[in-house]
Motif scaffolding. Sequence first.
Motif, PDB file in Angstrom:
ATOM      1  N   ILE A   1      26.696  75.301 -16.164  1.00 39.28           N
ATOM      2  CA  ILE A   1      26.005  76.355 -17.110  1.00 39.28           C
ATOM      3  C   ILE A   1      25.173  75.502 -17.901  1.00 39.28           C
ATOM      4  CG2 ILE A   1      26.012  78.327 -18.629  1.00 39.28           C
ATOM      5  CD1 ILE A   1      28.916  78.945 -17.363  1.00 39.28           C
ATOM      6  N   VAL A   2      23.879  75.689 -17.667  1.00 38.80           N
ATOM      7  CA  VAL A   2      22.976  74.720 -18.348  1.00 38.80           C
ATOM      8  C   VAL A   2      21.978  75.783 -19.117  1.00 38.80           C
ATOM      9  CG1 VAL A   2      20.856  73.231 -18.071  1.00 38.80           C
ATOM     10  CG2 VAL A   2      22.878  73.228 -16.572  1.00 38.80           C
ATOM     11  N   VAL A   3      21.656  75.133 -20.591  1.00 35.30           N
ATOM     12  CA  VAL A   3      20.744  76.046 -21.497  1.00 35.30           C
ATOM     13  C   VAL A   3      19.433  74.967 -21.727  1.00 35.30           C
ATOM     14  CG1 VAL A   3      22.417  77.337 -22.558  1.00 35.30           C
ATOM     15  CG2 VAL A   3      22.143  75.153 -23.582  1.00 35.30           C
ATOM     16  N   THR A   4      18.527  75.486 -21.884  1.00 39.92           N
ATOM     17  CA  THR A   4      17.218  74.902 -22.524  1.00 39.92           C
ATOM     18  C   THR A   4      17.231  74.856 -24.022  1.00 39.92           C
ATOM     19  OG1 THR A   4      16.184  75.403 -20.382  1.00 39.92           O
ATOM     20  CG2 THR A   4      14.723  74.469 -21.915  1.00 39.92           C
TER      21      THR A   4
ATOM     22  N   GLU B   1      19.375  81.097 -23.504  1.00 37.23           N
ATOM     23  CA  GLU B   1      19.036  81.557 -22.157  1.00 37.23           C
ATOM     24  C   GLU B   1      19.839  80.832 -21.241  1.00 37.23           C
ATOM     25  OE1 GLU B   1      15.327  82.623 -20.051  1.00 37.23           O
ATOM     26  OE2 GLU B   1      14.710  83.225 -21.811  1.00 37.23           O
ATOM     27  N   LYS B   2      20.740  81.229 -20.370  1.00 37.89           N
ATOM     28  CA  LYS B   2      21.591  80.325 -19.700  1.00 37.89           C
ATOM     29  C   LYS B   2      21.005  80.362 -18.089  1.00 37.89           C
ATOM     30  CE  LYS B   2      24.929  82.535 -21.334  1.00 37.89           C
ATOM     31  NZ  LYS B   2      24.774  83.219 -22.729  1.00 37.89           N
ATOM     32  N   GLU B   3      21.364  79.137 -17.358  1.00 39.20           N
ATOM     33  CA  GLU B   3      21.002  79.026 -16.109  1.00 39.20           C
ATOM     34  C   GLU B   3      22.505  78.535 -15.538  1.00 39.20           C
ATOM     35  OE1 GLU B   3      17.588  77.141 -14.744  1.00 39.20           O
ATOM     36  OE2 GLU B   3      16.887  77.297 -16.653  1.00 39.20           O
ATOM     37  N   ARG B   4      22.571  78.512 -14.091  1.00 39.48           N
ATOM     38  CA  ARG B   4      23.601  78.208 -13.444  1.00 39.48           C
ATOM     39  C   ARG B   4      23.068  76.929 -12.429  1.00 39.48           C
ATOM     40  NH1 ARG B   4      29.163  78.520 -12.396  1.00 39.48           N
ATOM     41  NH2 ARG B   4      29.307  80.265 -14.105  1.00 39.48           N
ATOM     42  N   VAL B   5      23.322  75.762 -12.672  1.00 39.49           N
ATOM     43  CA  VAL B   5      23.081  74.759 -11.759  1.00 39.49           C
ATOM     44  C   VAL B   5      24.220  74.013 -11.085  1.00 39.49           C
ATOM     45  CG1 VAL B   5      21.939  72.179 -11.604  1.00 39.49           C
ATOM     46  CG2 VAL B   5      21.020  74.026 -13.215  1.00 39.49           C
ATOM     47  N   GLU B   6      24.380  74.455  -9.734  1.00 37.72           N
ATOM     48  CA  GLU B   6      25.542  74.205  -8.928  1.00 37.72           C
ATOM     49  C   GLU B   6      26.835  74.781  -9.763  1.00 37.72           C
ATOM     50  OE1 GLU B   6      25.484  69.750  -8.239  1.00 37.72           O
ATOM     51  OE2 GLU B   6      23.684  70.124  -7.140  1.00 37.72           O
TER      52      GLU B   6
END
Lengths: 180, 335
Positions: free
Chosen positions: B74-77, B66-71
């Motif tokens: 692209i970040v994954v946990t 699962e990907k997230e966008r932080v600023e």
Amino acid sequence: MRPLTDQETEAVFTKLANYIGDNVQRLVDRSDGEYCFRLHKERVYYCSEFLLKKAACIAREPLLSFGTCLGKFTKSRKFHLHITALDYLAPYSKSRIWLKPNAEQQFLYGNNILKSGVARMTEGTPSHQGVIVFSMNDTPLGFGVTAKGTADCKRADPTAIVLLHQADLGEYLRNESFLT
Amino acid sequence: MTTNGQSIIRKTSVVHKAVDPFIDVGNLLLIDNGPFAENVEHTSEALLARARDNAQFLFNRIWELEKERVEEAIVVTLPKKLYRIPREKPVPEARAPTKWEQFAEAKGIVKKKKDKKAYDESTGEWKPTWGYNRGKDNTKDWLIEVPGNKDPNADYFEERVKAKKERVAKNETQRLKNIARHTSQPGKNKGPPVNKEMIGVGVEPMEKSKNELREAVDRAKTATASVGKFQDKIKGEKPNTKKGIKRKFEANIGERGSEKERNKNILQRLESKKPKLDDGQLASVAGNVEPTERKKMKEKPRMKSQIHRQQFYQKSVKNRKSKDDPRAGKGKGAR
């Protein structure tokens, strides 16, 4: 207590010559008796041989002072004149400055002298020359170093610093422990 | 795609593996279980290609998370870790029991756990059993009852303080003894390093350097009653390295006039350092000389050196003219 080495003597004479010029000769060669320079606890004392013999009987620790303290050698072996030397500098001085009465107190509190406080000044004094400071009634108040020569002083504005403070009579009260 | 005439080959992101590798994304770990082909040489290129494929395989798995966008990023946990990585340092050994612990175990003494708080009847509050603001604090007593068989004039407050200090000191010595006992156990490399060389026996003489030998000689020479004053010197021997320079000052009350002469010499030396300036010379430079003085200066007879200087100057001017003139040198004799 010991005699000064050649380097120490040279440092003392160079400093004195900045204020009294060739008159250092008069301190060395006096007609009224034998006078000499001695180093004791990093301070240079000027005294007669008669007094020196009396002082030589006292051990180093209890001996506080003898004769006139001309100044002290700093940690970096530079010679620093004290106000106690004024008695010998004032009569033989080459350059002098006379202060106005309202500037006297400023100087005696350890401040530099501005052009507005100068009443008279010896003609032909260069900058960075040792100068003795007098009140208008010819009482020596201390000594300092000229920031500007006589010629530059005439052109300078009244708030310009003319003389950089070195020592003044107020030190007898302010720095009593430092002088002995 | 080309840059500066060179083509960049982009490799595919799809990687096929004959044997699925073990992947632990939590640790970012991939273990390649695939066997090496026997006929293929294990060159650095082949190994590099395989490493690249494995890295690509791992990244493909990461991109599936699962990907997230932080600023801008692209970040994954990362999921839970599967593979237990071995610890860096060995498991610490169990602490050796103290002398009291050994004794308690032998006698079967079980430590009773004290309650942290105890009820103080005098104040009617629950107070800490020990430490600051504790209940039943005997140091706060304003009066100590003298026992019947004791000296009534003794200071029992001081005795109590002394007893406490002794208990603390005893406890500390016991603690240090326990530490010493554990460190000095055989087979354990704890505590300070032990010097195996015999004390008092130095380095082998052959190992001593030249400087060490010199220092030893110097020390031996000065180790006499006269501090080496009458020791003979060997031919070509260097002076003692340790010898300091003794400062020598003049006698405090010496011969009359000798000090004065010395001071005069120093003064003369100082004066000779200064540039001597003649007042008349200064004034002439400044332009303050009176006309009469100027006349006098003119009337002075010219020195021989001045005449020579002028003649030399005139000759040099003539020579310069003759060089510059194109017709120069075409006199009577040149025709």
